[in-house]
Design an enzyme around this catalytic site. Sequence first.
Site, short mmCIF file in Angstrom:
data_model
loop_
_atom_site.label_atom_id
_atom_site.label_comp_id
_atom_site.label_asym_id
_atom_site.label_seq_id
_atom_site.Cartn_x
_atom_site.Cartn_y
_atom_site.Cartn_z
N GLY A 76 169.46 -16.54 21.22
CA GLY A 76 169.99 -17.44 20.22
C GLY A 76 170.18 -18.67 20.96
O GLY A 76 169.80 -19.81 20.38
N HIS A 77 170.86 -18.80 22.04
CA HIS A 77 170.99 -19.87 22.77
C HIS A 77 169.81 -20.67 23.09
O HIS A 77 169.58 -21.95 22.86
CB HIS A 77 171.84 -20.05 24.24
CG HIS A 77 173.20 -19.15 23.95
ND1 HIS A 77 173.43 -18.08 24.48
CD2 HIS A 77 174.34 -19.99 23.44
CE1 HIS A 77 174.78 -17.95 24.10
NE2 HIS A 77 175.29 -18.88 23.39
N GLY B 13 174.36 -22.56 16.26
CA GLY B 13 173.85 -21.42 15.64
C GLY B 13 174.67 -20.86 14.49
O GLY B 13 176.15 -20.88 14.33
N GLN B 14 174.00 -20.66 13.44
CA GLN B 14 174.26 -20.03 12.17
C GLN B 14 175.11 -18.89 12.42
O GLN B 14 176.05 -18.36 11.30
CB GLN B 14 173.40 -20.03 11.10
CG GLN B 14 173.51 -19.24 9.77
CD GLN B 14 174.62 -20.21 8.98
OE1 GLN B 14 174.69 -21.35 9.23
NE2 GLN B 14 175.24 -19.57 8.11
N VAL C 121 169.52 -15.60 15.38
CA VAL C 121 168.43 -14.74 15.90
C VAL C 121 168.93 -13.31 16.37
O VAL C 121 170.07 -13.21 16.89
CB VAL C 121 168.06 -15.53 17.56
CG1 VAL C 121 167.14 -14.70 18.25
CG2 VAL C 121 167.79 -16.96 17.51
N GLN D 228 190.34 -21.66 23.02
CA GLN D 228 189.80 -20.99 21.90
C GLN D 228 190.05 -19.46 21.91
O GLN D 228 189.62 -18.73 21.08
CB GLN D 228 188.62 -21.47 21.65
CG GLN D 228 187.40 -20.86 22.49
CD GLN D 228 186.09 -21.47 22.15
OE1 GLN D 228 185.63 -22.42 22.32
NE2 GLN D 228 184.92 -20.48 21.66
N LEU E 11 173.78 -16.96 28.28
CA LEU E 11 173.18 -17.55 27.38
C LEU E 11 172.10 -16.22 27.08
O LEU E 11 171.46 -15.30 28.13
CB LEU E 11 172.06 -18.51 27.95
CG LEU E 11 172.74 -19.74 28.52
CD1 LEU E 11 171.68 -20.84 29.08
CD2 LEU E 11 173.65 -20.29 27.41
O1 PAF Z 1 179.95 -21.09 20.06
C1 PAF Z 1 180.30 -21.21 21.31
O2 PAF Z 1 179.83 -20.87 22.17
C2 PAF Z 1 181.66 -21.90 21.42
O3 PAF Z 1 182.65 -21.44 20.35
C3 PAF Z 1 181.62 -23.51 21.56
C4 PAF Z 1 181.06 -24.07 20.73
C5 PAF Z 1 180.49 -23.73 22.79
C6 PAF Z 1 182.94 -24.28 21.96
O4 PAF Z 1 183.42 -23.67 23.06
#
Ligand code: PAF
Length: 283
Positions: A36-37, A147-148, A176, A61, A33
């Site tokens: 931004g988070h 986030g954008q 951010v 992903q 984190l």
């Molecule tokens: O943006 C991310 O960190 C990831 O793509 C998400 C949205 C948590 C999905 O795993």
Amino acid sequence: MKVIRNIKKIKTILSKARSEGRTIGIVPTMGALHQGHLSLIRRARHDNDLVVVSIFVNPVQFGPKEDFKKYPRDLKKDALACRKEGVDIIFYPPVKEMYPSGFRTYVEVEGLSTVLCGASRPGHFKGVATVVAKLFNIILPSRAYFGQKDAQQAIIIKKMSSDLNMPVEIKILPIVREKDGLAMSSRNVYLNKEERANAVILSQALAKAKKMFHSGKNSREVILAVSGMIKEKKGAKIDYICAVDPQGLGPVKNVKNSILLLLAVKFGKTRLIDNIIIHGKKN
Ligand code: PAF
């Protein structure tokens, strides 16, 4: 603050909260984190009775040659940051909990998920949409925060939740940036000193693009200038620079209402993304 790894357990807790009329905000993350988070968490804290932060490095992903194994993980540090921000629950499931053996169902947002980052990272957005759909079904949040910086991801998640009638409000919050303009990202830690210094060119190039659009230049001229600026930096390798419509990601030539300029550039082995929305009227 609770750290919960089990789907059944978190569903039971949240179902009780919902039955008491409490609203739930989720901030889906892969951990590591940064500010931004934290800006998403703060907004979720402000808007909802209960805040859930999911921390899950989603294997689905990542491509086979990508950084799934070395993606930064530090639950202790993340938990400390979440506690400070008043998070109620960290959902931290193991991979087997999210993808038990025999898992076969994936979500694909056709068209939007195979262009731009989806073209360079085949299967990436299928993985993102699938895990986000699962998180929405597990948490049943009133609101979800993204986030954008991941502009294409934000567009895909909005489209998925609208197409599938998911009863959740999607909130997209501004990028951010570090003091020098670099967009915050968990992957910035991969950059060496020289790459980190060179990466500042991305936000500078986007600022230049905004000026050029406002002075009447078209997409082709802007993209040419922006790529010229970036190419001057040693080790910078452009994946794409595109000017698109912020809803459908179709190409656009000039700013009428608004234009989304996105770029992906590699510095060494690290691929960074950034973007800007430019409105027709000067802002
Ligand atoms: O943006 C991310 O960190 C990831 O793509 C998400 C949205 C948590 C999905 O795993």
